[in-house]
Design a protein around this motif. Structure first.
Motif, PDB file in Angstrom:
ATOM      1  N   PRO A  48       0.815  -1.211   0.000  1.00  0.00           N
ATOM      2  CA  PRO A  48       0.000   0.000   0.000  1.00  0.00           C
ATOM      3  C   PRO A  48       0.853   1.268   0.000  1.00  0.00           C
ATOM      4  N   VAL A  49       0.278   2.341  -0.523  1.00  0.00           N
ATOM      5  CA  VAL A  49       0.936   3.642  -0.535  1.00  0.00           C
ATOM      6  C   VAL A  49       0.170   4.544   0.425  1.00  0.00           C
ATOM      7  N   TYR A  50       0.873   5.111   1.392  1.00  0.00           N
ATOM      8  CA  TYR A  50       0.251   5.969   2.395  1.00  0.00           C
ATOM      9  C   TYR A  50       0.617   7.420   2.120  1.00  0.00           C
ATOM     10  N   ALA A  51      -0.320   8.318   2.363  1.00  0.00           N
ATOM     11  CA  ALA A  51      -0.027   9.741   2.248  1.00  0.00           C
ATOM     12  C   ALA A  51       0.940  10.140   3.358  1.00  0.00           C
ATOM     13  N   ALA A  52       1.776  11.144   3.086  1.00  0.00           N
ATOM     14  CA  ALA A  52       2.822  11.529   4.046  1.00  0.00           C
ATOM     15  C   ALA A  52       2.245  12.024   5.362  1.00  0.00           C
ATOM     16  N   ASP A  53       1.088  12.700   5.318  1.00  0.00           N
ATOM     17  CA  ASP A  53       0.540  13.261   6.551  1.00  0.00           C
ATOM     18  C   ASP A  53      -0.545  12.390   7.173  1.00  0.00           C
ATOM     19  N   SER A  54      -0.682  11.176   6.712  1.00  0.00           N
ATOM     20  CA  SER A  54      -1.686  10.276   7.288  1.00  0.00           C
ATOM     21  C   SER A  54      -1.021   9.285   8.238  1.00  0.00           C
ATOM     22  N   ALA A  55      -1.827   8.465   8.862  1.00  0.00           N
ATOM     23  CA  ALA A  55      -1.303   7.456   9.775  1.00  0.00           C
ATOM     24  C   ALA A  55      -0.447   6.456   8.998  1.00  0.00           C
ATOM     25  N   GLN A  56       0.681   6.121   9.559  1.00  0.00           N
ATOM     26  CA  GLN A  56       1.605   5.174   8.946  1.00  0.00           C
ATOM     27  C   GLN A  56       1.619   3.890   9.764  1.00  0.00           C
ATOM     28  N   PRO A  57       1.989   2.781   9.154  1.00  0.00           N
ATOM     29  CA  PRO A  57       2.096   1.545   9.930  1.00  0.00           C
ATOM     30  C   PRO A  57       3.116   1.717  11.052  1.00  0.00           C
ATOM     31  N   GLY A  58       2.758   1.299  12.245  1.00  0.00           N
ATOM     32  CA  GLY A  58       3.652   1.409  13.388  1.00  0.00           C
ATOM     33  C   GLY A  58       3.515   2.703  14.158  1.00  0.00           C
ATOM     34  N   ASP A  59       2.555   3.548  13.811  1.00  0.00           N
ATOM     35  CA  ASP A  59       2.381   4.819  14.522  1.00  0.00           C
ATOM     36  C   ASP A  59       1.881   4.621  15.947  1.00  0.00           C
ATOM     37  N   ASN A  60       1.268   3.504  16.230  1.00  0.00           N
ATOM     38  CA  ASN A  60       0.758   3.203  17.567  1.00  0.00           C
ATOM     39  C   ASN A  60      -0.235   4.241  18.068  1.00  0.00           C
ATOM     40  N   GLY A  61      -0.980   4.847  17.180  1.00  0.00           N
ATOM     41  CA  GLY A  61      -2.026   5.772  17.578  1.00  0.00           C
ATOM     42  C   GLY A  61      -1.565   7.189  17.821  1.00  0.00           C
ATOM     43  N   ASP A  62      -0.289   7.508  17.545  1.00  0.00           N
ATOM     44  CA  ASP A  62       0.205   8.869  17.783  1.00  0.00           C
ATOM     45  C   ASP A  62      -0.541   9.895  16.939  1.00  0.00           C
ATOM     46  N   VAL A  63      -0.743   9.594  15.664  1.00  0.00           N
ATOM     47  CA  VAL A  63      -1.448  10.525  14.778  1.00  0.00           C
ATOM     48  C   VAL A  63      -2.889  10.692  15.240  1.00  0.00           C
ATOM     49  N   GLY A  64      -3.530   9.614  15.632  1.00  0.00           N
ATOM     50  CA  GLY A  64      -4.900   9.689  16.121  1.00  0.00           C
ATOM     51  C   GLY A  64      -5.002  10.462  17.421  1.00  0.00           C
ATOM     52  N   ALA A  65      -4.020  10.283  18.288  1.00  0.00           N
ATOM     53  CA  ALA A  65      -4.020  11.005  19.560  1.00  0.00           C
ATOM     54  C   ALA A  65      -3.875  12.503  19.331  1.00  0.00           C
ATOM     55  N   HIS A  66      -3.037  12.889  18.376  1.00  0.00           N
ATOM     56  CA  HIS A  66      -2.890  14.309  18.061  1.00  0.00           C
ATOM     57  C   HIS A  66      -4.181  14.864  17.471  1.00  0.00           C
ATOM     58  N   ALA A  67      -4.868  14.085  16.660  1.00  0.00           N
ATOM     59  CA  ALA A  67      -6.133  14.533  16.086  1.00  0.00           C
ATOM     60  C   ALA A  67      -7.185  14.727  17.177  1.00  0.00           C
ATOM     61  N   VAL A  68      -7.230  13.827  18.123  1.00  0.00           N
ATOM     62  CA  VAL A  68      -8.181  13.959  19.232  1.00  0.00           C
ATOM     63  C   VAL A  68      -7.841  15.191  20.068  1.00  0.00           C
ATOM     64  N   LYS A  69      -6.560  15.441  20.289  1.00  0.00           N
ATOM     65  CA  LYS A  69      -6.148  16.617  21.064  1.00  0.00           C
ATOM     66  C   LYS A  69      -6.570  17.901  20.347  1.00  0.00           C
ATOM     67  N   ARG A  70      -6.368  17.955  19.018  1.00  0.00           N
ATOM     68  CA  ARG A  70      -6.797  19.127  18.250  1.00  0.00           C
ATOM     69  C   ARG A  70      -8.307  19.299  18.326  1.00  0.00           C
ATOM     70  N   TYR A  71      -9.049  18.204  18.303  1.00  0.00           N
ATOM     71  CA  TYR A  71     -10.509  18.271  18.374  1.00  0.00           C
ATOM     72  C   TYR A  71     -10.946  18.817  19.740  1.00  0.00           C
ATOM     73  N   ARG A  72     -10.328  18.338  20.786  1.00  0.00           N
ATOM     74  CA  ARG A  72     -10.715  18.756  22.138  1.00  0.00           C
ATOM     75  C   ARG A  72     -10.335  20.204  22.435  1.00  0.00           C
ATOM     76  N   THR A  73      -9.259  20.684  21.818  1.00  0.00           N
ATOM     77  CA  THR A  73      -8.840  22.071  22.051  1.00  0.00           C
ATOM     78  C   THR A  73      -9.390  23.018  20.986  1.00  0.00           C
ATOM     79  N   ASP A  74     -10.242  22.517  20.113  1.00  0.00           N
ATOM     80  CA  ASP A  74     -10.890  23.302  19.061  1.00  0.00           C
ATOM     81  C   ASP A  74      -9.882  23.952  18.116  1.00  0.00           C
ATOM     82  N   THR A  75      -8.831  23.204  17.782  1.00  0.00           N
ATOM     83  CA  THR A  75      -7.830  23.680  16.821  1.00  0.00           C
ATOM     84  C   THR A  75      -7.705  22.686  15.667  1.00  0.00           C
ATOM     85  N   VAL A  76      -8.840  22.213  15.171  1.00  0.00           N
ATOM     86  CA  VAL A  76      -8.821  21.227  14.090  1.00  0.00           C
ATOM     87  C   VAL A  76      -8.290  21.851  12.810  1.00  0.00           C
ATOM     88  N   LYS A  77      -7.760  21.026  11.945  1.00  0.00           N
ATOM     89  CA  LYS A  77      -7.244  21.492  10.663  1.00  0.00           C
ATOM     90  C   LYS A  77      -8.401  21.932   9.774  1.00  0.00           C
TER      91      LYS A  77
END
Length: 94
Positions: A48-77
């Motif tokens: 598979p080909v993954y986008a550079a700014d998307s979740a990558q294999p082995g991220d262990n939820g880091d990208v998702g955790a940052h997205a949740v943090k942005r959502y909770r602090t109302d600083t979504v992209k």
């Protein structure tokens, strides 16, 4: 028991005959094509080909955790918009 065999045997022969080409006496090449297509559609892409700014294999939820943090602090992209068509519509009949 014997009466069931009288009915089952001819039906089995007729159903089995549907898969054989009467001219060449061999199986039709497209026999089972729907199953082959369904299997191919459900097969995972081994490279598979993954986008550079998307979740990558082995991220262990880091990208998702940052997205949740942005959502909770109302600083979504900001949502990126794009045009899928150009020009104008044909409109209705005149």
């Amino acid at each position: 028991m014997f009466s069931r065999l009288i009915w089952v045997a001819p039906v089995a022969v007729l159903v089995a005959g549907c898969a054989v080409d009467p001219v060449t006496q061999s199986y039709d090449p497209s026999f089972g094509e729907a199953n082959k297509y369904n299997n191919a559609v459900q097969t995972i892409n081994p490279d598979p080909v993954y986008a550079a700014d998307s979740a990558q294999p082995g991220d262990n939820g880091d990208v998702g955790a940052h997205a949740v943090k942005r959502y909770r602090t109302d600083t979504v992209k900001a949502i990126e918009t794009m045009e899928t068509t150009s020009g104008s519509s044909g409109g209705g009949p005149k």
